[in-house]
Design an enzyme around this catalytic site. Structure first.
Site, PDB file in Angstrom:
ATOM      1  N   ASP A  38       1.209 -11.568 -86.578  1.00 50.26           N
ATOM      2  CA  ASP A  38       2.049 -11.502 -85.380  1.00 50.26           C
ATOM      3  C   ASP A  38       1.756 -12.644 -84.424  1.00 50.26           C
ATOM      4  O   ASP A  38       2.652 -13.200 -83.791  1.00 50.26           O
ATOM      5  CB  ASP A  38       1.818 -10.170 -84.645  1.00 50.26           C
ATOM      6  CG  ASP A  38       2.563  -9.039 -85.321  1.00 50.26           C
ATOM      7  OD1 ASP A  38       3.480  -9.344 -86.120  1.00 50.26           O
ATOM      8  OD2 ASP A  38       2.230  -7.875 -85.065  1.00 50.26           O
ATOM      9  N   SER A  83      29.853   0.500-111.097  1.00 50.84           N
ATOM     10  CA  SER A  83      28.961   1.662-111.099  1.00 50.84           C
ATOM     11  C   SER A  83      28.550   1.936-112.540  1.00 50.84           C
ATOM     12  O   SER A  83      29.051   1.304-113.460  1.00 50.84           O
ATOM     13  CB  SER A  83      29.665   2.871-110.494  1.00 50.84           C
ATOM     14  OG  SER A  83      30.944   3.000-111.058  1.00 50.84           O
ATOM     15  N   LEU A  84      27.641   2.877-112.736  1.00 52.85           N
ATOM     16  CA  LEU A  84      27.112   3.102-114.081  1.00 52.85           C
ATOM     17  C   LEU A  84      27.487   4.476-114.605  1.00 52.85           C
ATOM     18  O   LEU A  84      27.656   5.425-113.850  1.00 52.85           O
ATOM     19  CB  LEU A  84      25.584   2.989-114.069  1.00 52.85           C
ATOM     20  CG  LEU A  84      25.006   1.605-113.779  1.00 52.85           C
ATOM     21  CD1 LEU A  84      23.501   1.687-113.685  1.00 52.85           C
ATOM     22  CD2 LEU A  84      25.421   0.615-114.853  1.00 52.85           C
ATOM     23  N   GLU A 114      14.646   0.007-116.343  1.00 53.31           N
ATOM     24  CA  GLU A 114      14.055  -0.188-115.019  1.00 53.31           C
ATOM     25  C   GLU A 114      14.378   1.009-114.130  1.00 53.31           C
ATOM     26  O   GLU A 114      15.311   1.760-114.409  1.00 53.31           O
ATOM     27  CB  GLU A 114      14.609  -1.467-114.395  1.00 53.31           C
ATOM     28  CG  GLU A 114      16.127  -1.466-114.282  1.00 53.31           C
ATOM     29  CD  GLU A 114      16.678  -2.844-113.928  1.00 53.31           C
ATOM     30  OE1 GLU A 114      16.371  -3.293-112.824  1.00 53.31           O
ATOM     31  OE2 GLU A 114      17.392  -3.441-114.751  1.00 53.31           O
ATOM     32  N   LYS A 116      15.807   3.451-111.393  1.00 57.36           N
ATOM     33  CA  LYS A 116      17.052   3.522-110.635  1.00 57.36           C
ATOM     34  C   LYS A 116      16.677   3.980-109.233  1.00 57.36           C
ATOM     35  O   LYS A 116      16.412   5.152-108.990  1.00 57.36           O
ATOM     36  CB  LYS A 116      18.008   4.519-111.291  1.00 57.36           C
ATOM     37  CG  LYS A 116      19.373   4.527-110.646  1.00 57.36           C
ATOM     38  CD  LYS A 116      20.339   5.394-111.419  1.00 57.36           C
ATOM     39  CE  LYS A 116      21.744   5.276-110.847  1.00 57.36           C
ATOM     40  NZ  LYS A 116      21.809   5.348-109.380  1.00 57.36           N
ATOM     41  N   ASP A 118      16.775   5.069-105.440  1.00 56.42           N
ATOM     42  CA  ASP A 118      17.698   5.936-104.732  1.00 56.42           C
ATOM     43  C   ASP A 118      17.876   5.402-103.314  1.00 56.42           C
ATOM     44  O   ASP A 118      17.240   5.852-102.378  1.00 56.42           O
ATOM     45  CB  ASP A 118      17.130   7.358-104.718  1.00 56.42           C
ATOM     46  CG  ASP A 118      18.205   8.378-104.437  1.00 56.42           C
ATOM     47  OD1 ASP A 118      19.391   8.008-104.475  1.00 56.42           O
ATOM     48  OD2 ASP A 118      17.852   9.534-104.166  1.00 56.42           O
ATOM     49  N   ARG A 137      27.769  -2.508-101.082  1.00 58.50           N
ATOM     50  CA  ARG A 137      28.595  -2.410-102.270  1.00 58.50           C
ATOM     51  C   ARG A 137      30.045  -2.053-101.909  1.00 58.50           C
ATOM     52  O   ARG A 137      30.982  -2.559-102.511  1.00 58.50           O
ATOM     53  CB  ARG A 137      28.014  -1.343-103.194  1.00 58.50           C
ATOM     54  CG  ARG A 137      28.790  -1.163-104.457  1.00 58.50           C
ATOM     55  CD  ARG A 137      28.118  -0.149-105.377  1.00 58.50           C
ATOM     56  NE  ARG A 137      28.978   0.082-106.514  1.00 58.50           N
ATOM     57  CZ  ARG A 137      30.027   0.890-106.504  1.00 58.50           C
ATOM     58  NH1 ARG A 137      30.323   1.548-105.404  1.00 58.50           N
ATOM     59  NH2 ARG A 137      30.786   1.030-107.566  1.00 58.50           N
ATOM     60  N   GLU A 171      18.496  -2.908-104.279  1.00 63.57           N
ATOM     61  CA  GLU A 171      18.654  -1.658-103.553  1.00 63.57           C
ATOM     62  C   GLU A 171      17.782  -1.676-102.301  1.00 63.57           C
ATOM     63  O   GLU A 171      16.597  -1.989-102.384  1.00 63.57           O
ATOM     64  CB  GLU A 171      18.215  -0.514-104.476  1.00 63.57           C
ATOM     65  CG  GLU A 171      18.754   0.819-104.089  1.00 63.57           C
ATOM     66  CD  GLU A 171      20.020   1.193-104.860  1.00 63.57           C
ATOM     67  OE1 GLU A 171      20.625   0.302-105.503  1.00 63.57           O
ATOM     68  OE2 GLU A 171      20.399   2.368-104.798  1.00 63.57           O
ATOM     69  N   TYR A 223      17.397  -6.272-108.695  1.00 67.16           N
ATOM     70  CA  TYR A 223      17.529  -5.976-110.123  1.00 67.16           C
ATOM     71  C   TYR A 223      18.544  -6.839-110.874  1.00 67.16           C
ATOM     72  O   TYR A 223      18.601  -6.800-112.085  1.00 67.16           O
ATOM     73  CB  TYR A 223      17.800  -4.495-110.372  1.00 67.16           C
ATOM     74  CG  TYR A 223      18.862  -3.848-109.505  1.00 67.16           C
ATOM     75  CD1 TYR A 223      20.202  -4.194-109.629  1.00 67.16           C
ATOM     76  CD2 TYR A 223      18.505  -2.881-108.574  1.00 67.16           C
ATOM     77  CE1 TYR A 223      21.166  -3.584-108.844  1.00 67.16           C
ATOM     78  CE2 TYR A 223      19.469  -2.266-107.780  1.00 67.16           C
ATOM     79  CZ  TYR A 223      20.799  -2.622-107.921  1.00 67.16           C
ATOM     80  OH  TYR A 223      21.741  -2.025-107.142  1.00 67.16           O
ATOM     81  N   LYS A 309      19.540   9.501-116.090  1.00 73.20           N
ATOM     82  CA  LYS A 309      19.090  10.255-114.917  1.00 73.20           C
ATOM     83  C   LYS A 309      17.978  11.249-115.260  1.00 73.20           C
ATOM     84  O   LYS A 309      17.939  11.787-116.355  1.00 73.20           O
ATOM     85  CB  LYS A 309      20.273  11.032-114.325  1.00 73.20           C
ATOM     86  CG  LYS A 309      21.351  10.156-113.708  1.00 73.20           C
ATOM     87  CD  LYS A 309      20.897   9.635-112.363  1.00 73.20           C
ATOM     88  CE  LYS A 309      22.040   9.138-111.504  1.00 73.20           C
ATOM     89  NZ  LYS A 309      22.894  10.165-110.951  1.00 73.20           N
ATOM     90  N   CYS A 403       0.871  50.954-108.335  1.00 71.21           N
ATOM     91  CA  CYS A 403       0.594  49.765-109.139  1.00 71.21           C
ATOM     92  C   CYS A 403       1.363  49.850-110.462  1.00 71.21           C
ATOM     93  O   CYS A 403       1.287  50.860-111.151  1.00 71.21           O
ATOM     94  CB  CYS A 403      -0.903  49.664-109.408  1.00 71.21           C
ATOM     95  SG  CYS A 403      -1.320  48.387-110.601  1.00 71.21           S
ATOM     96  N   CYS A 406      -1.595  50.316-113.379  1.00 73.06           N
ATOM     97  CA  CYS A 406      -2.470  51.489-113.480  1.00 73.06           C
ATOM     98  C   CYS A 406      -1.907  52.710-112.760  1.00 73.06           C
ATOM     99  O   CYS A 406      -2.518  53.776-112.793  1.00 73.06           O
ATOM    100  CB  CYS A 406      -3.859  51.160-112.939  1.00 73.06           C
ATOM    101  SG  CYS A 406      -3.885  50.951-111.146  1.00 73.06           S
ATOM    102  N   CYS A 421      -3.045  46.803-104.989  1.00 72.85           N
ATOM    103  CA  CYS A 421      -3.490  47.931-105.787  1.00 72.85           C
ATOM    104  C   CYS A 421      -4.970  48.079-105.477  1.00 72.85           C
ATOM    105  O   CYS A 421      -5.739  47.150-105.669  1.00 72.85           O
ATOM    106  CB  CYS A 421      -3.300  47.660-107.286  1.00 72.85           C
ATOM    107  SG  CYS A 421      -4.238  48.813-108.314  1.00 72.85           S
ATOM    108  N   CYS A 426      -8.510  48.799-112.088  1.00 75.91           N
ATOM    109  CA  CYS A 426      -7.165  48.470-112.570  1.00 75.91           C
ATOM    110  C   CYS A 426      -7.260  47.401-113.658  1.00 75.91           C
ATOM    111  O   CYS A 426      -7.858  46.355-113.448  1.00 75.91           O
ATOM    112  CB  CYS A 426      -6.316  47.966-111.406  1.00 75.91           C
ATOM    113  SG  CYS A 426      -4.715  47.334-111.919  1.00 75.91           S
TER     114      CYS A 426
END
Ligand SMILES: [Zn+2]
Length: 659
Positions: A38, A83-84, A114, A116, A118, A137, A171, A223, A309, A403, A406, A421, A426
């Protein structure tokens, strides 16, 4: 300083700042501190203010320079952003592969797989080595000009060593950690809460004021590289890295065939939850760009690539029944029996409902359609009831009064949401107690899991935990599924577990309310089993962190005839190591409670540090607590500490204390 001197200095500063920016934001390491970086930027800014003629668009000071826009201008993509096609299983992937192989029967198919990401897809265009513009896009043909905002993303270089016109696609994402931090701030100032990191990334990029975008600390993974005429997709990635862009790192690789793709897919799916950002699958493209082109486009999607996916983490199904399981302490847990459904690659047929109150909170009835979720390796749970799908044939669930194993009466402690119980013999409790006895933090007998113990119990080989030490190889080997080798291993593991520290021994006994911490407190206070056995209620309550309830259940346990016999039998096989008397450490007499996540060590490690210095880690905050150590995202203990006026310290201060 003369203009010439300034120019020279500015050039050097820009180079240096860019080098450190690249190290920090692309390679995730920094040779100098952020403060020092900085300060370099600050010097550059001052020089540029003095000599405004020397400001260039690729200067690091120009990242956050734009004024708020009235609206985004439209930009037409030179090459459409397609798109895919999605595939969700190995089967669907193979179908896709068969289909495209038919179109190019003579070609060799290699792939590049590779992550994907999000986030929000971006196109960034460079001319003469300088970032020219960046666009979203949009509909694939026309996007929005978000250049000002993209310039604020530190992992996007403002200049590259490639003079021709190139287009980099990638992305923009936000890490899970940043997502939570930003939502927290938004909540405080009553701002918009974002549903997920993708949502936030998109919202941040479409801000008219670049200062807001800059504050969101977006990241960028590239990508695609267009305009350099490279032969393979893998070459594009290599070149992108050389030009200073971030790519998928070890999450991406070239694959020779479908089998390799599947293997890579499985590996990534396993790591997925631990990644700092969200990915929702793999993008698999044919590696040869020539073949990719030859395969062409169908609709809006190229044939030569597919989005493989991950299976979703939630699914809808029907609750066919609600059954009740009995745990080690006798706690009754309602469990939903589901119509089997696949979630995250696993078939799920049961989901925990925790307790009766949770069923009420959900408003769940038997026969309801529900959303079931699964996170990591945790038991799936019911997240939501889809009441709109009710038919009227759903039935109310009531916690049994007896129970289920038992038939003994069930009791609910005052103010507790859990039913128990209370029958000490038991069979269900007995079984769970055995599982607990051999578990990792107790006797830690390797290879002796619930399934094997069930087999021992069902074949009458053992009645109680002490019988485990009487097992012989010849007892185990004939059992179904156990060969000689594993029988030998189990006997060896049992033998090795015979010497055990007192604290672990006490924990293994499964005394109600005596968890790992309490067992350590008891062991250290009394120093031997003999002394603990003889301790009266008053003495037990003197142990740090031990209150009336724990003291009572411990006292009762050692006075129960059945337990006494069991202990006598067990001690024939087991050698207990008593804790060494420690010299009082510098934290002696001080209790520590941890809340929230520590950055530099796990909570267990922190507790060990406290213990080694004679201090006392505890789980509950009271007036007598010495310190509450607050990490990230602290829980209710923090609030309680504030209310009680207990000393609150952060991780740094904690380190000072235990140094
Ligand atoms: Zn029972």
């Amino acid at each position: 300083m003369t203009q010439t001197e300034a120019k020279e200095r500015i050039e050097k500063l820009k180079k240096l700042i860019d080098k450190y920016r690249y190290q920090y934001h692309v390679l995730n390491r920094l040779e100098i501190s952020e403060e020092a970086l900085d300060s370099l930027k600050h010097e550059l800014k001052k020089l540029e203010d003095e000599f405004p003629d020397l400001v260039t668009p690729d200067s690091p000071t120009q990242r956050v320079a734009g004024k708020p826009l009235k609206e985004f201008k439209k930009i037409r993509h030179e090459t459409k952003m397609l798109s895919l096609e999605d595939v969700f299983s190995e089967e669907e992937f193979s179908e896709w592969l068969t289909r495209i192989k038919k179109l190019a029967p003579r070609d060799t198919f290699r792939f590049y797989a590779e992550p994907k990401f999000d986030g929000l897809a971006l196109s960034v265009v460079y001319e003469n080595g300088i970032l020219k513009y960046a666009a979203t896009r949009g509909d694939g043909e026309i996007g929005e000009n978000v250049t000002q905002n993209v310039r604020t993303i530190e992992s996007v270089p403002l200049n590259v060593e490639e003079k021709g016109k190139i287009e980099v696609r990638g992305e923009a994402i936000i890490t899970k950690k940043n997502f939570e931090a930003i939502n927290k701030v938004q909540k405080k100032k009553d701002g918009q809460i974002y549903a997920n990191p993708r949502n936030l990334a998109a919202g941040s990029l479409r801000q008219l004021d670049p200062k807001i975008t800059a504050s969101r600390r977006l990241d960028f993974f590239s990508y695609d590289l267009l305009g350099m005429g490279l032969k393979n997709h893998s070459e594009e990635h290599k070149t992108l890295r050389k030009l200073g862009f971030k790519t998928g790192g070890d999450l991406e690789r070239r694959c020779e065939g479908a089998e390799e793709v599947f293997k890579h897919y499985k590996g990534i799916a396993e790591r997925r939850d631990k990644l700092p950002y969200n990915i929702d699958g793999l993008v698999v493209s044919v590696d040869s760009n020539k073949l990719y082109k030859k395969l062409g486009v169908v609709g809006k999607a190229p044939r030569g690539a597919a989005a493989f996916k991950f299976s979703p983490k939630e699914a809808t199904t029907k609750v066919e029944d609600i059954i009740v399981q009995v745990g080690r302490t006798g706690a009754l847990t309602p469990v939903a029996v589901l119509r089997p459904v696949e979630i995250g690659g696993v078939t799920v047929s049961r989901a925990t409902l925790h307790n009766e109150d949770e069923i009420k909170r959900l408003g769940l009835k038997i026969g309801d359609s529900v959303i079931v979720g699964r996170a990591g390796d945790v038991i799936p749970d019911v997240r939501k009831v889809l009441k709109g799908l009710r038919t009227g044939h759903e039935r109310e669930f009531h916690m049994p009064k007896h129970c289920p194993v038992c038939k003994h009466e069930v009791k609910k402690a005052h103010g507790d949401v859990i039913s128990y119980c209370v029958n000490k013999s038991c069979p269900a409790r007995h079984r769970e107690n055995l599982y607990h006895f051999v578990s990792r933090k107790a006797f830690n007998i390797d290879g002796l899991g619930p399934k094997i113990l069930d087999a021992f119990l069902d074949n009458g080989l053992i009645q109680d935990a002490a019988d485990i030490f009487e097992l012989k190889e010849g007892d185990i080997a004939p059992l179904e599924r156990f060969g000689e080798k594993s029988a030998q291993n189990i006997i060896e593991a049992i033998k090795n577990s015979r010497r055990i520290p007192l604290a672990r021994f006490l924990y293994a006994l499964g005394i109600l309310h005596v968890g790992e911490e309490t067992a350590i407190d008891l062991a250290e206070h009394f120093g031997s089993l003999d002394k603990l056995e003889k301790a009266d209620l008053e003495e037990l309550q003197k142990v740090p962190n031990i209150g009336e309830v724990v003291a009572r259940s411990t006292y009762d346990w050692f006075r129960d005839g059945r337990n006494k016999n069991f202990l006598k039998k067990l001690l024939k096989y087991v050698e207990i190591e008593n804790p060494k008397r420690k010299k009082p450490g510098k934290l002696a007499g001080k209790t520590f409670v941890f809340t929230g996540e520590l950055e530099s060590m796990s909570r267990d490690e922190a507790k060990t540090k406290v213990r080694n210095l004679g201090g006392d880690p505890s789980e509950t905050v009271s007036k007598n607590t010495g310190y509450v150590v607050v990490g990230e995202n602290p829980g209710s203990k923090y609030e309680k500490a504030k209310k009680l006026g207990v000393k609150i310290i952060d991780e740094k201060e904690f380190f000072q204390l235990v140094k």
